[in-house]
Write a protein that holds these residues in place. Structure first.
Motif, PDB file in Angstrom:
ATOM      1  N   CYS A  36       0.819  -1.216   0.000  1.00  0.00           N
ATOM      2  CA  CYS A  36       0.000   0.000   0.000  1.00  0.00           C
ATOM      3  C   CYS A  36       0.848   1.259   0.000  1.00  0.00           C
ATOM      4  CB  CYS A  36      -0.974   0.005   1.175  1.00  0.00           C
ATOM      5  SG  CYS A  36      -0.212   0.230   2.789  1.00  0.00           S
ATOM      6  N   HIS A  37       2.121   1.140   0.331  1.00  0.00           N
ATOM      7  CA  HIS A  37       2.966   2.330   0.364  1.00  0.00           C
ATOM      8  C   HIS A  37       3.333   2.756  -1.059  1.00  0.00           C
ATOM      9  CE1 HIS A  37       5.997   5.162   1.731  1.00  0.00           C
ATOM     10  NE2 HIS A  37       6.771   4.684   0.787  1.00  0.00           N
ATOM     11  N   SER A  46      -1.997   0.132   5.582  1.00  0.00           N
ATOM     12  CA  SER A  46      -3.113  -0.824   5.653  1.00  0.00           C
ATOM     13  C   SER A  46      -2.732  -2.257   5.306  1.00  0.00           C
ATOM     14  CB  SER A  46      -4.242  -0.369   4.727  1.00  0.00           C
ATOM     15  OG  SER A  46      -3.834  -0.466   3.384  1.00  0.00           O
ATOM     16  N   ARG A  48       0.104  -3.990   5.811  1.00  0.00           N
ATOM     17  CA  ARG A  48       0.956  -4.570   6.859  1.00  0.00           C
ATOM     18  C   ARG A  48       2.101  -5.420   6.314  1.00  0.00           C
ATOM     19  NH1 ARG A  48      -0.419  -1.115  10.364  1.00  0.00           N
ATOM     20  NH2 ARG A  48       0.556  -2.305  12.052  1.00  0.00           N
ATOM     21  N   CYS A  64       6.240   1.560   7.196  1.00  0.00           N
ATOM     22  CA  CYS A  64       5.951   2.725   6.346  1.00  0.00           C
ATOM     23  C   CYS A  64       5.298   3.862   7.118  1.00  0.00           C
ATOM     24  CB  CYS A  64       5.084   2.332   5.159  1.00  0.00           C
ATOM     25  SG  CYS A  64       3.409   1.874   5.615  1.00  0.00           S
TER      26      CYS A  64
HETATM   27 FE1  FES Z   1       1.320  -1.352   3.455  1.00  0.00          FE
HETATM   28 FE2  FES Z   1       3.284  -0.413   4.986  1.00  0.00          FE
HETATM   29  S1  FES Z   1       3.330  -0.875   2.897  1.00  0.00           S
HETATM   30  S2  FES Z   1       1.341  -1.026   5.589  1.00  0.00           S
END
Ligand code: FES
Length: 519
Positions: A36-37, A46, A48, A64
């Motif tokens: 998600c980053h 989100s 994880r 992140c």
């Molecule tokens: Fe998704 Fe960190 S990349 S929570």
């Protein structure tokens, strides 16, 4: 800048205060998986997948969104971390089609890459799976929500990169979806097909329609180029397979636009293969055009140019160039005209569009070009004053940037007879009657001078003929201007005061001003 010392995988690292663990790891070349980053989007934390082990911390924090602290000891690939990542991937894969053999994103799919890295072939979790219809309702984007991992990158890109807000999350629990308002197909939504969502999607949920079935990602050669459609000068990569363009991909290093593009730049390249284009030079023989080689064409052109120059002199030649060409090509045209043909008869279609800019700006500032860079709009501007410009249509990437500025707290004033997108989103919209731009601007200056809000020191030190301008502005009382323009006296005062009392106010105009005879 204050710095923090920590260790990552037993390596001592020193990074600026406020860095996240993920950023700190990146700075020393340690790769932490992330779904998600996205470096261009606000952190969400989100998925994880980026969890790490921090000494003394009972839980595995998401790197992140976790800031570094002095003395922190981090492990990025400890057994506990690897096990957590495997479980997350198995959960994701439990509801994800494993059709990688035919998926267009293979080779550029982070989910597949991480499954490979952590040896996740299938899921130990069994249960219900989604079977969404594939949305290929439009000519540009294929949306396969069966492959969506709910990382929210598309939702954030639509909000943060374009300000269009066409996507959001709908429903709850297992039914949760990143989709359009009302969960309709893209074609029936407010989507403008800029494709930012495609550019940030880490899986095959959003892909370019033109590239479907054309190439595996590793077969694609990227060729950096400049968009010819408007004056922003966006860069992107042409996706080339076997010397044929099959699509456009964002280039994160593009200096002006980053990964932002509009529908024209990202999807408007199909003219390259239009059968209406010339594929070879044509030379007219006996009244009929016949295909010729480039050598034949250039020989003939050189011969005719030389004959003409010898007979009629250099000034019988003129060259016209185009804003559709990059600066370098235009430079070559003028160089050729002046140095080879020996004449200054060189012109450009921008004379029609921007002669007033060139003349006015060159007189006022010494250079007939934009006086600020676009990054200053997002980072510095406190007020944007727009007149005769519709950025979201004419220069969409500039429009996105202005929207970003407004969302960061910058004020927006739009003067336009039409309710453009940005007019609708502005703090103040001045809807002047057609052809009344000049009285409007004179009226604003009248109020600024009347109220003593002008920058007297700057005028004294840096300008000429202020008294002349003051005399003209004096004739444009608010009441008279209101009658001419149709704008209320109250709104004239509001805008004049706001503009004059804002330190970093920027003015934007375009063809709506410069293509007028009075531009
Ligand atoms: Fe998704 Fe960190 S990349 S929570």
């Amino acid at each position: 800048m204050q710095r923090v010392k920590l260790t990552i995988n037993e390596r001592e690292v020193e990074v600026p205060v406020g860095s996240t663990i993920l950023q700190a790891a990146e700075m020393v070349g340690i790769d932490i998986p992330r779904l998600c980053h996205d470096p261009d989007l606000k952190p969400m934390g989100s998925c994880r997948l980026c969890v790490v082990e921090v000494k003394g911390n009972r839980l595995l924090p998401a790197s992140c969104v976790t800031p570094v602290t002095e003395g922190m000891e981090v492990q990025t690939e400890s057994p506990a971390v690897v096990e957590a990542r495997r479980t997350i991937l198995e959960l994701l894969v439990a509801n994800h089609p494993l059709d990688c053999m035919t998926c267009d994103k293979l080779g550029d799919c982070r989910l597949a890459d991480y499954c490979y890295r952590y040896n996740v072939k299938e899921s130990v979790f069994t249960g219900e799976q989604h079977h969404y219809d594939i949305d290929d309702s439009n000519p540009f984007i294929i949306r396969d929500l069966n492959k969506c991992i709910l990382c929210g990158a598309c939702v954030r890109a639509c909000e943060e990169m374009t300000g269009k807000d066409n996507l959001s999350y709908l429903y709850r629990g297992f039914d949760r979806k990143a989709t359009t308002a009302g969960d309709v197909d893209y074609i029936d939504s407010d989507c403008v097909f800029c494709g930012q969502c495609v550019a940030v999607c880490p899986t095959g949920a959003l892909t370019e329609k033109t590239m479907a079935g054309q190439a595996r990602r590793w077969e694609i050669e990227r060729v950096q180029t400049t968009c010819p459609f408007c004056g922003i000068g966006c860069n992107f990569d042409l996706a080339v397979k076997d010397k044929k363009v099959i699509g456009v991909l964002s280039n994160p290093n593009a200096p002006v636009n980053g990964r932002k593009l509009c529908v024209k730049g990202r999807f408007g390249w199909d003219y390259i293969y239009s059968d209406k284009r010339l594929k070879t030079p044509l030379i007219k023989k006996n009244g009929k055009f016949e295909p010729a080689s480039w050598d034949e064409a250039f020989d003939l052109i050189a011969q005719k140019f030389n004959e003409n120059k010898a007979k009629n002199g250099p000034d019988s030649f003129a060259a016209l160039s185009s804003a559709r060409c990059v600066n370098e090509a235009n430079y070559l045209v003028q160089k050729f005209t002046r140095a080879v043909m020996g004449t200054n008869n060189v012109d450009h279609c921008a004379r029609v569009c921007h002669a007033p800019s060139v003349a006015g700006l060159a007189n006022s500032f010494g250079s007939g070009a934009m006086t600020n860079v676009l990054s200053e709009v997002t980072n510095d501007a406190e007020l944007l004053f727009l007149i005769g410009i519709n950025p979201t249509e004419a220069y969409p990437v500039a429009g996105y940037i202005m929207r970003q500025a407004v969302r960061n707290g910058c004020k927006l004033v739009v003067c336009d007879p039409r309710r453009t997108e940005l007019a609708a989103e502005s703090d103040i919209w001045l809807q002047q009657k057609h052809g009344t731009d000049i009285p409007l601007l004179n009226g604003l200056m009248h109020i600024i001078i009347k109220e003593g809000l002008e920058d007297k020191k700057f005028i004294e030190e840096r300008t000429e003929n202020f008294e002349e301008m003051k005399k003209v502005a004096a004739e444009y009382t608010p009441e008279r201007v209101s009658e001419i323009t149709g704008i209320s006296v109250e709104d004239l005062y509001r805008v004049a005061r706001l503009y004059a009392t804002t330190d970093k106010a920027m003015i934007f105009y375009s063809l709506g001003i410069t293509e007028h005879i009075c531009g």
